[in-house]
Scaffold this active site. Structure first.
Site, PDB file in Angstrom:
ATOM      1  N   CYS A 181       5.687   2.739  26.560  1.00 15.38           N
ATOM      2  CA  CYS A 181       5.157   3.733  25.491  1.00 15.38           C
ATOM      3  C   CYS A 181       5.158   4.223  24.145  1.00 15.38           C
ATOM      4  CB  CYS A 181       6.239   5.335  25.970  1.00 15.38           C
ATOM      5  SG  CYS A 181       6.710   5.719  28.314  1.00 15.38           S
ATOM      6  N   HIS A 197       6.526  11.681  22.352  1.00 10.68           N
ATOM      7  CA  HIS A 197       6.270  10.643  23.485  1.00 10.68           C
ATOM      8  C   HIS A 197       6.431  11.851  24.724  1.00 10.68           C
ATOM      9  CE1 HIS A 197       5.567   8.736  26.675  1.00 10.68           C
ATOM     10  NE2 HIS A 197       6.847   8.506  26.759  1.00 10.68           N
ATOM     11  N   ASN A 229       4.615  12.237  32.441  1.00  8.29           N
ATOM     12  CA  ASN A 229       4.976  11.146  30.859  1.00  8.29           C
ATOM     13  C   ASN A 229       3.934  10.192  31.754  1.00  8.29           C
ATOM     14  OD1 ASN A 229       5.134   8.369  29.992  1.00  8.29           O
ATOM     15  ND2 ASN A 229       7.333   8.198  29.922  1.00  8.29           N
TER      16      ASN A 229
HETATM   17  N1  ACO Z   1      15.935  15.141  41.871  1.00  5.48           N
HETATM   18  C1  ACO Z   1      16.964  14.922  41.996  1.00  5.48           C
HETATM   19  N2  ACO Z   1      18.408  14.453  42.171  1.00  5.48           N
HETATM   20  C2  ACO Z   1      17.933  13.484  41.729  1.00  5.48           C
HETATM   21  C3  ACO Z   1      16.887  12.826  41.374  1.00  5.48           C
HETATM   22  C4  ACO Z   1      15.499  13.664  41.522  1.00  5.48           C
HETATM   23  N3  ACO Z   1      14.351  13.793  41.438  1.00  5.48           N
HETATM   24  N4  ACO Z   1      16.642  12.005  40.515  1.00  5.48           N
HETATM   25  C5  ACO Z   1      17.732  11.617  40.421  1.00  5.48           C
HETATM   26  N5  ACO Z   1      18.473  11.952  40.316  1.00  5.48           N
HETATM   27  C6  ACO Z   1      20.207  12.443  40.674  1.00  5.48           C
HETATM   28  C7  ACO Z   1      20.518  11.037  40.978  1.00  5.48           C
HETATM   29  O1  ACO Z   1      21.225  10.587  41.874  1.00  5.48           O
HETATM   30  C8  ACO Z   1      22.199  11.105  40.018  1.00  5.48           C
HETATM   31  O2  ACO Z   1      22.879  11.321  41.705  1.00  5.48           O
HETATM   32  P1  ACO Z   1      24.129  10.659  41.383  1.00  5.48           P
HETATM   33  O3  ACO Z   1      25.705  11.495  39.796  1.00  5.48           O
HETATM   34  O4  ACO Z   1      24.805  11.136  43.040  1.00  5.48           O
HETATM   35  O5  ACO Z   1      24.561   9.742  41.121  1.00  5.48           O
HETATM   36  C9  ACO Z   1      22.061  12.446  39.243  1.00  5.48           C
HETATM   37  O6  ACO Z   1      20.791  13.160  39.718  1.00  5.48           O
HETATM   38  C10 ACO Z   1      21.693  12.287  38.054  1.00  5.48           C
HETATM   39  O7  ACO Z   1      20.916  11.070  37.610  1.00  5.48           O
HETATM   40  P2  ACO Z   1      21.010  10.596  36.746  1.00  5.48           P
HETATM   41  O8  ACO Z   1      19.732   9.753  36.200  1.00  5.48           O
HETATM   42  O9  ACO Z   1      21.874  10.570  35.300  1.00  5.48           O
HETATM   43  O10 ACO Z   1      20.112  11.877  35.677  1.00  5.48           O
HETATM   44  P3  ACO Z   1      19.725  11.792  34.261  1.00  5.48           P
HETATM   45  O11 ACO Z   1      20.131  13.463  33.440  1.00  5.48           O
HETATM   46  O12 ACO Z   1      20.083  10.615  33.296  1.00  5.48           O
HETATM   47  O13 ACO Z   1      18.318  12.126  33.978  1.00  5.48           O
HETATM   48  C11 ACO Z   1      16.171  11.132  34.093  1.00  5.48           C
HETATM   49  C12 ACO Z   1      17.102  11.004  34.438  1.00  5.48           C
HETATM   50  C13 ACO Z   1      15.592  12.340  34.175  1.00  5.48           C
HETATM   51  C14 ACO Z   1      14.748   9.901  34.376  1.00  5.48           C
HETATM   52  C15 ACO Z   1      16.188  10.426  32.312  1.00  5.48           C
HETATM   53  O14 ACO Z   1      17.763   9.855  32.369  1.00  5.48           O
HETATM   54  C16 ACO Z   1      15.459   9.718  31.414  1.00  5.48           C
HETATM   55  O15 ACO Z   1      14.072  10.928  30.932  1.00  5.48           O
HETATM   56  N6  ACO Z   1      15.109   9.241  30.432  1.00  5.48           N
HETATM   57  C17 ACO Z   1      14.996   8.242  29.793  1.00  5.48           C
HETATM   58  C18 ACO Z   1      13.770   8.220  30.212  1.00  5.48           C
HETATM   59  C19 ACO Z   1      12.051   7.537  29.079  1.00  5.48           C
HETATM   60  O16 ACO Z   1      13.018   8.508  28.364  1.00  5.48           O
HETATM   61  N7  ACO Z   1      11.968   6.403  29.354  1.00  5.48           N
HETATM   62  C20 ACO Z   1      11.627   5.860  28.686  1.00  5.48           C
HETATM   63  C21 ACO Z   1       9.722   6.236  28.522  1.00  5.48           C
HETATM   64  S1  ACO Z   1       9.127   5.760  29.897  1.00  5.48           S
HETATM   65  C22 ACO Z   1       7.959   4.363  29.321  1.00  5.48           C
HETATM   66  O17 ACO Z   1       8.516   3.412  28.565  1.00  5.48           O
HETATM   67  C23 ACO Z   1       7.505   3.194  30.952  1.00  5.48           C
END
Ligand code: ACO
Length: 333
Positions: free
Chosen positions: A118, A258, A288
């Protein structure tokens, strides 16, 4: 002899997203998710998908570059170098930049790809600017493009809601004045590599029946851990480049972040002290697109920019990689 430093400036930008729109409601039919969860956790409403056989990232890049050449009235034969930031190259080799150069008729150009996930566009933009600043190149094209749908498992709700396909390209030329790329900061930390990666398909784990069975050709991400690193590092590096260049929040016209997660962007803007009116967003409609988000954002908001506007570009991504870049916009529309 003048000792004035040569600067690289962006003299044009063009973007491309495929027509197919994958909405949150369609995703609700594929995995156990909801529009409400996706919107509140990420800010994404829809994303674009490149459909069809034999359509790689170069298809996106070619659309961006052809549009850019047309818009800037540039002969493809005048291009010296094409750099393509991508983590979804058409093939491991040849480079996607070579394929793009061939398709757009940039026969006097050479090229290479940059893999920084990214942060790829900021890495590539700062790299491209060096060739202009050295005085050895007059026209450099920097592309950021990814076909993320090619590495997404559409049964994995944690990842399939986040990513989309798209890209953008800019033309870099020597600046005629004080505008252009002023400064940049790049960082990486390989100890975070395992938290966000494509496990197989490289020399470590070549493709096999086993890697396919284990779904190791799809993106792997420990979302909440990556989130913590992203929030801290993207905010830190944005603040750092402001301090280094004696910029306060009033001096910044726009933050071009980003687009991985609206909450990461909000934290960065808060640390920089800039209000929402200065934060450029398109995450809602494209999700993204990895190396594509920043050039797509520049393209979407190009008409807003005025010559001399101070823009801060910032990103965090797989690697881990992160970076910020400070530029003065170089033209009025
Ligand atoms: N729909 C419903 N529920 C979901 C979904 C979904 N699509 N995805 C995850 N959940 C659930 C999980 O299973 C979890 O449930 P549980 O507690 O029963 O296990 C709950 O939601 C919370 O999951 P988390 O992963 O803790 O959710 P979080 O609030 O952290 O959000 C996300 C997830 C959006 C991926 C976030 O962590 C994020 O944005 N991370 C950073 C992404 C990023 O910046 N990446 C770098 C760039 S990408 C690259 O370089 C290619």
């Amino acid at each position: 002899m003048s000792s004035k430093k040569l600067r690289a400036c962006i003299s044009g930008v063009h973007g491309y997203v495929p027509d197919y729109i994958l909405t949150n409601s369609e995703l609700e039919t594929l995995v156990d998710t909801s529009d409400e969860w996706i919107m509140t956790r990420t800010g994404i409403k829809e994303r674009r998908i490149l459909k069809g056989e034999m359509q790689g990232t170069s298809v996106l890049g070619v659309k961006c570059v052809k549009g850019l050449l047309e818009k800037t009235n540039t002969d493809p034969k005048d291009i010296d170098l094409i750099i393509c930031a991508t983590v979804t190259p058409d093939m491991l080799f040849p480079s996607t930049s070579n394929l793009i150069a061939d398709k757009v008729g940039a026969t006097n150009s050479y090229g290479f790809d940059i893999s920084a996930a990214c942060s790829g566009f900021i890495y590539a933009l700062s790299t491209g600017s060096q060739f202009i600043e050295a005085g050895t190149h007059k026209k450099v094209i920097v592309v950021g493009a990814d076909k993320m749908s090619s590495i997404i498992d559409y049964t994995d709700r944690k990842n399939c809601v986040l990513f989309g396909d798209g890209g953008g390209a800019v033309l870099l030329e020597p600046s005629k004045d004080e505008t252009g790329i002023q400064d940049y900061l790049l960082r990486s930390d390989g100890s975070g590599g395992d938290m966000l990666c494509l496990k197989a398909g490289g020399s470590l784990r070549p493709a096999s029946i086993e890697t396919i069975k284990n779904k190791e050709h799809y993106i792997y991400q420990e979302g909440s851990s990556v989130f913590k690193f992203a929030v801290t590092n993207m905010a830190d590096i944005s603040e750092e480049i402001m301090n280094k260049n004696n910029l306060n929040s009033d001096d910044v016209a726009y933050l071009v972040p980003h687009q991985a997660n609206k909450r990461i962007i909000d934290a960065t803007a808060k640390r920089m002290g800039v209000g929402p009116e200065k934060v450029l967003l398109n995450i809602e409609k494209y999700g993204n697109t990895t190396a594509g988000t920043i050039p797509l954002c520049l393209w979407d908001y190009e008409k807003k920019f005025k010559k001399g506007d101070n823009l801060i570009l910032a990103a965090f991504g797989g690697g881990f990689t992160w970076g910020s870049l400070y530029l003065k916009w170089s033209y009025n529309n």
